[in-house]
Design a protein around this motif. Structure first.
Motif, PDB file in Angstrom:
ATOM      1  N   SER A 173     -19.732  30.419  11.590  1.00 29.86           N
ATOM      2  CA  SER A 173     -19.307  29.017  11.532  1.00 29.86           C
ATOM      3  C   SER A 173     -18.378  28.717  12.691  1.00 29.86           C
ATOM      4  CB  SER A 173     -18.585  28.730  10.213  1.00 29.86           C
ATOM      5  OG  SER A 173     -17.341  29.423  10.170  1.00 29.86           O
ATOM      6  N   ALA A 174     -18.055  27.441  12.865  1.00 28.49           N
ATOM      7  CA  ALA A 174     -17.125  27.045  13.911  1.00 28.49           C
ATOM      8  C   ALA A 174     -15.744  27.632  13.660  1.00 28.49           C
ATOM      9  CB  ALA A 174     -17.049  25.520  13.996  1.00 28.49           C
ATOM     10  N   GLY A 175     -15.341  27.745  12.393  1.00 27.91           N
ATOM     11  CA  GLY A 175     -14.028  28.298  12.071  1.00 27.91           C
ATOM     12  C   GLY A 175     -13.853  29.712  12.561  1.00 27.91           C
ATOM     13  N   PHE A 176     -14.912  30.491  12.532  1.00 26.95           N
ATOM     14  CA  PHE A 176     -14.860  31.870  13.032  1.00 26.95           C
ATOM     15  C   PHE A 176     -14.568  31.879  14.531  1.00 26.95           C
ATOM     16  CE2 PHE A 176     -16.706  36.053  14.078  1.00 26.95           C
ATOM     17  CZ  PHE A 176     -16.054  36.827  13.116  1.00 26.95           C
ATOM     18  N   CYS A 177     -15.170  30.951  15.271  1.00 29.67           N
ATOM     19  CA  CYS A 177     -14.916  30.840  16.715  1.00 29.67           C
ATOM     20  C   CYS A 177     -13.464  30.465  16.990  1.00 29.67           C
ATOM     21  CB  CYS A 177     -15.844  29.795  17.333  1.00 29.67           C
ATOM     22  SG  CYS A 177     -17.603  30.195  17.271  1.00 29.67           S
ATOM     23  N   PHE A 178     -12.933  29.515  16.202  1.00 25.86           N
ATOM     24  CA  PHE A 178     -11.551  29.100  16.394  1.00 25.86           C
ATOM     25  C   PHE A 178     -10.587  30.264  16.135  1.00 25.86           C
ATOM     26  CE2 PHE A 178     -13.197  24.760  14.813  1.00 25.86           C
ATOM     27  CZ  PHE A 178     -13.579  24.399  16.097  1.00 25.86           C
ATOM     28  N   ALA A 179     -10.882  31.077  15.131  1.00 29.67           N
ATOM     29  CA  ALA A 179     -10.014  32.208  14.801  1.00 29.67           C
ATOM     30  C   ALA A 179      -9.998  33.236  15.927  1.00 29.67           C
ATOM     31  CB  ALA A 179     -10.480  32.857  13.496  1.00 29.67           C
ATOM     32  N   ILE A 180     -11.156  33.513  16.500  1.00 26.57           N
ATOM     33  CA  ILE A 180     -11.222  34.459  17.614  1.00 26.57           C
ATOM     34  C   ILE A 180     -10.414  33.936  18.797  1.00 26.57           C
ATOM     35  CG2 ILE A 180     -12.752  35.526  19.320  1.00 26.57           C
ATOM     36  CD1 ILE A 180     -14.890  35.647  17.159  1.00 26.57           C
ATOM     37  N   ASP A 181     -10.494  32.638  19.049  1.00 27.17           N
ATOM     38  CA  ASP A 181      -9.739  32.047  20.153  1.00 27.17           C
ATOM     39  C   ASP A 181      -8.237  32.221  19.943  1.00 27.17           C
ATOM     40  OD1 ASP A 181      -9.090  30.567  22.430  1.00 27.17           O
ATOM     41  OD2 ASP A 181      -9.154  28.670  21.360  1.00 27.17           O
ATOM     42  N   ALA A 182      -7.769  31.995  18.711  1.00 29.64           N
ATOM     43  CA  ALA A 182      -6.338  32.135  18.424  1.00 29.64           C
ATOM     44  C   ALA A 182      -5.855  33.552  18.717  1.00 29.64           C
ATOM     45  CB  ALA A 182      -6.059  31.766  16.964  1.00 29.64           C
ATOM     46  N   VAL A 183      -6.657  34.539  18.361  1.00 27.61           N
ATOM     47  CA  VAL A 183      -6.277  35.941  18.608  1.00 27.61           C
ATOM     48  C   VAL A 183      -6.320  36.256  20.104  1.00 27.61           C
ATOM     49  CG1 VAL A 183      -6.935  38.349  18.193  1.00 27.61           C
ATOM     50  CG2 VAL A 183      -7.036  36.680  16.322  1.00 27.61           C
ATOM     51  N   SER A 184      -7.271  35.668  20.833  1.00 30.09           N
ATOM     52  CA  SER A 184      -7.441  35.989  22.254  1.00 30.09           C
ATOM     53  C   SER A 184      -6.242  35.568  23.101  1.00 30.09           C
ATOM     54  CB  SER A 184      -8.718  35.336  22.793  1.00 30.09           C
ATOM     55  OG  SER A 184      -8.572  33.933  22.921  1.00 30.09           O
ATOM     56  N   TYR A 185      -5.485  34.573  22.644  1.00 26.45           N
ATOM     57  CA  TYR A 185      -4.311  34.139  23.408  1.00 26.45           C
ATOM     58  C   TYR A 185      -3.258  35.238  23.502  1.00 26.45           C
ATOM     59  CZ  TYR A 185      -5.645  29.228  23.885  1.00 26.45           C
ATOM     60  OH  TYR A 185      -6.268  28.071  24.252  1.00 26.45           O
ATOM     61  N   LEU A 186      -3.276  36.180  22.561  1.00 18.01           N
ATOM     62  CA  LEU A 186      -2.289  37.257  22.593  1.00 18.01           C
ATOM     63  C   LEU A 186      -2.437  38.101  23.853  1.00 18.01           C
ATOM     64  CD1 LEU A 186      -2.446  38.383  18.848  1.00 18.01           C
ATOM     65  CD2 LEU A 186      -0.855  36.786  19.927  1.00 18.01           C
ATOM     66  N   ALA A 187      -3.650  38.179  24.405  1.00 17.33           N
ATOM     67  CA  ALA A 187      -3.884  38.989  25.603  1.00 17.33           C
ATOM     68  C   ALA A 187      -3.146  38.415  26.804  1.00 17.33           C
ATOM     69  CB  ALA A 187      -5.383  39.079  25.892  1.00 17.33           C
ATOM     70  N   VAL A 188      -3.247  37.114  27.009  1.00 16.57           N
ATOM     71  CA  VAL A 188      -2.587  36.517  28.172  1.00 16.57           C
ATOM     72  C   VAL A 188      -1.073  36.485  27.984  1.00 16.57           C
ATOM     73  CG1 VAL A 188      -2.765  34.117  27.372  1.00 16.57           C
ATOM     74  CG2 VAL A 188      -2.641  34.593  29.795  1.00 16.57           C
ATOM     75  N   ILE A 189      -0.605  36.287  26.746  1.00 15.23           N
ATOM     76  CA  ILE A 189       0.839  36.316  26.496  1.00 15.23           C
ATOM     77  C   ILE A 189       1.398  37.702  26.784  1.00 15.23           C
ATOM     78  CG2 ILE A 189       2.617  36.113  24.703  1.00 15.23           C
ATOM     79  CD1 ILE A 189       0.891  33.924  23.410  1.00 15.23           C
ATOM     80  N   ALA A 190       0.673  38.746  26.369  1.00 19.05           N
ATOM     81  CA  ALA A 190       1.111  40.118  26.640  1.00 19.05           C
ATOM     82  C   ALA A 190       1.161  40.389  28.136  1.00 19.05           C
ATOM     83  CB  ALA A 190       0.177  41.105  25.946  1.00 19.05           C
ATOM     84  N   GLY A 191       0.146  39.904  28.874  1.00 18.84           N
ATOM     85  CA  GLY A 191       0.133  40.103  30.325  1.00 18.84           C
ATOM     86  C   GLY A 191       1.289  39.400  31.009  1.00 18.84           C
TER      87      GLY A 191
END
Length: 434
Positions: A173-191
Motif C-alpha cells: 500500500s501507499a502507507g508502506f512506502c511512506f513508512a520506508i521513506d521516514a526510516v530512510s531519512y535516518l541515513a542522511v541525518i547520520a551522515g
C-alpha cells in the motif's frame, strides 16, 4: 567521474542522501497514486486530474514564495545545522503520512496539508543543501563534479524509487512506502552528524532581512548571464511540469504492458533512467565550458520527448521517449546549477541558489495547477503538446541570446582558472610587466 568522493564530508553526504532520496521518490509516487485512487473513488476522472494538479501545486508553491527569504537565512546561519533541522522535519512529515494511511484515516485534505508542510520544509532545505556543496568540497576544482554527482544520486533515486514504489503499491500500500521513506531519512541525518567540518566565521550581517534580500535580487538579476539562465530554467520548469503531473492519467491510458500502478511506476522509472544517464554525462565532463549550449540542447530534447510520449498509447514505445525526456530534464537543470555555482560570488551563493530552487521547484506548481485544470477540459494529450511547444520556444530564445552572454562569462572563467591556458598567459604577462 568520481573525483569529488575523495572529500570525506561529501562522501558521507553522497551515500546518506542517496539512500534517503530513494525513500523520497517512494513517497512522491505513492502520494500521486494515493490521490488519484482516492479521487477516482469519490468522483470522475475530471476530479482526479484536478486533485493531482492541486497536490502538485501545494507541494511546490512554498518554494516560490519562501525560497528568496530562505536564501537570506542560509547566508546568515550555519548551513550544516539548517540541513539537519530540515531533515528531522521531513522525517516527521513522512511518518505522519505513514500512520494516517496505514490506519485507514487518510483523506485528500490531509494529503494536501502534509504536502504543503513538506513544501515549506523544502523551501528552506533546498538552498541550504545547494550552497552546502561548496563547504563539503574543499577543492573548488571538484565543485562541478560534486554538483554532477549530486544530480546523479538524485536521478539514480528517480530511477530506483518509482520502480520500487510501483511494485510496493501493487503488493502492499501507499502507507508502506511512506513508512520506508521516514526510516530512510535516518541515513542522511547520520551522515550529516558524522561530518568533520572546518570552523568558519559566523556570517553576520548588520542589515535587515529585506535589505539582504534586495541586495541579492539586484546582484542576481542585474548580471545578464545569471538572469538569462534563471529565466530559462523557470520556463523549462513550468512547461516540464505537465508530464509528471498528468503521468498517472497517461499511464492509465496505455494499451499494453503492465496495468495500474505498475505502469505508472515503470514510466516514471524510465524518466529516471534517462535522468541518470544525463547526470553521468555531466559528471564525465572535465570543464564547465560549453554548458550553456548543453542547457539549450537538453531543453529541446525535453520538449520533443514530451510530445512523443502522448503521441503513442503504446507502453513500450512511451518508455524510451520518457527516458529521453528524463535525460533532457536533468541535463538542463544540472547544467544550469553548475553554471550558476561557478559564476556566483560565495557571499551571494545562498541567495542566488534560492532563486534557482525557486524557479526550478517553485514555478512548477503553477504549471501543474494549470495543466490539471486544462486537462480536465481539453484532455491531457493536448495540454502536454502545448507545454512541449513552450519549452522549445524558450530554448530557442536563449540560444539566440547566448553569443551576447559569453563575453560576460569568459572573464570569470579566466579569473577562476577554468580556462587555464588564458589564465596562465595573463599571469605570465603580469610577471613580465613587473
Amino acid at each position: 567521474m568520481l573525483r569529488a568522493l575523495r572529500h570525506r564530508n561529501f562522501k558521507l553526504f553522497f551515500f546518506g542522501h542517496g539512500l534517503s532520496l530513494i525513500g523520497t521518490w517512494l513517497t512522491k509516487v505513492a502520494m500521486y497514486w494515493l490521490v488519484y485512487d482516492l479521487a477516482s473513488r469519490q468522483g470522475s476522472g475530471t476530479r482526479a486530474a484536478t486533485m493531482l494538479g492541486i497536490v502538485s501545486f501545494v507541494s511546490n508553491v512554498p518554494m516560490f514564495c519562501l525560497a528568496p527569504f530562505s536564501g537570506v537565512l542560509v547566508d546568515r546561519f550555519n548551513r550544516h545545522h539548517v540541513i539537519i533541522f530540515t531533515q528531522i522535519l521531513a522525517t516527521l512529515q513522512s511518518a505522519a503520512l505513514a500512520v494516517l494511511t496505514l490506519t485507514g484515516r487518510i483523506n485528500i485534505p490531509q494529503v494536501i496539508g502534509l504536502a504543503l508542510f513538506q513544501g515549506m520544509v523544502d523551501a528552506l532545505d533546498a538552498p541550504a543543501r545547494q550552497s552546502f556543496l561548496v563547504i563539503m568540497v574543499d577543492d573548488p576544482v571538484d565543485l562541478p563534479n560534486a554538483i554532477a554527482l549530486h544530480s546523479s544520486i538524485f536521478n539514480a533515486a528517480r530511477l530506483i524509487g518509482p520502480a520500487i514504489g510501483g511494485l510496493l503499491l501493487a503488493k502492499f500500500s501507499a502507507g508502506f512506502c511512506f513508512a520506508i521513506d521516514a526510516v530512510s531519512y535516518l541515513a542522511v541525518i547520520a551522515g550529516l552528524l558524522a561530518m568533520q567540518l572546518k570552523p568558519r566565521p559566523p556570517r553576520t550581517s548588520r542589515s535587515n532581512v529585506l535589505a539582504d534580500l534586495l541586495a541579492g535580487t539586484k546582484y542576481t538579476f542585474g548580471f545578464p548571464p545569471l538572469r538569462s539562465i534563471l529565466l530559462l530554467v523557470a520556463a523549462v520548469s513550468f512547461f516540464a511540469s505537465a508530464l509528471q503531473t498528468l503521468m498517472p492519467i497517461l499511464a492509465a491510458g496505455m494499451l499494453n504492458g503492465p496495468r495500474g500502478a505498475a505502469t505508472f511506476g515503470f514510466l516514471m522509472a524510465s524518466i529516471g533512467i534517462g535522468a541518470l544517464v544525463g547526470a553521468i554525462y555531466l559528471a564525465s565532463r572535465r570543464s564547465v565550458v560549453g554548458l550553456a549550449r548543453v542547457m539549450c540542447i537538453a531543453a529541446l530534447l525535453l520538449g520533443a520527448a514530451m510530445s512523443c510520449v502522448v503521441m503513442t498509447h503504446n507502453f513500450y514505445l512511451a518508455m524510451p521517449f520518457c527516458a529521453i525526456g528524463g535525460f533532457g530534464l536533468v541535463t538542463h537543470f544540472a547544467s544550469g546549477n553548475t553554471l550558476l555555482q561557478t559564476i556566483t560570488e560565495d557571499a551571494m551563493r545562498g541567495r542566488v541558489m534560492s532563486f534557482f530552487t525557486m524557479f526550478v521547484v517553485g514555478v512548477a506548481p503553477f504549471g501543474s495547477l494549470l495543466a490539471g485544470w486544462a486537462a480536465a477540459r481539453v484532455g491531457p494529450a493536448a495540454v502536454v503538446h502545448v507545454y512541449s511547444f513552450g519549452a522549445l520556444i524558450a530554448a530557442f530564445l536563449f540560444l539566440r541570446k547566448l553569443p551576447a552572454l559569453r563575453p560576460l562569462i569568459r572573464p570569470i572563467y579566466i579569473k577562476k582558472g577554468i580556462i587555464p591556458e588564458v589564465a596562465m598567459g595573463l599571469a605570465m604577462d603580469e610577471q613580465d610587466e613587473h
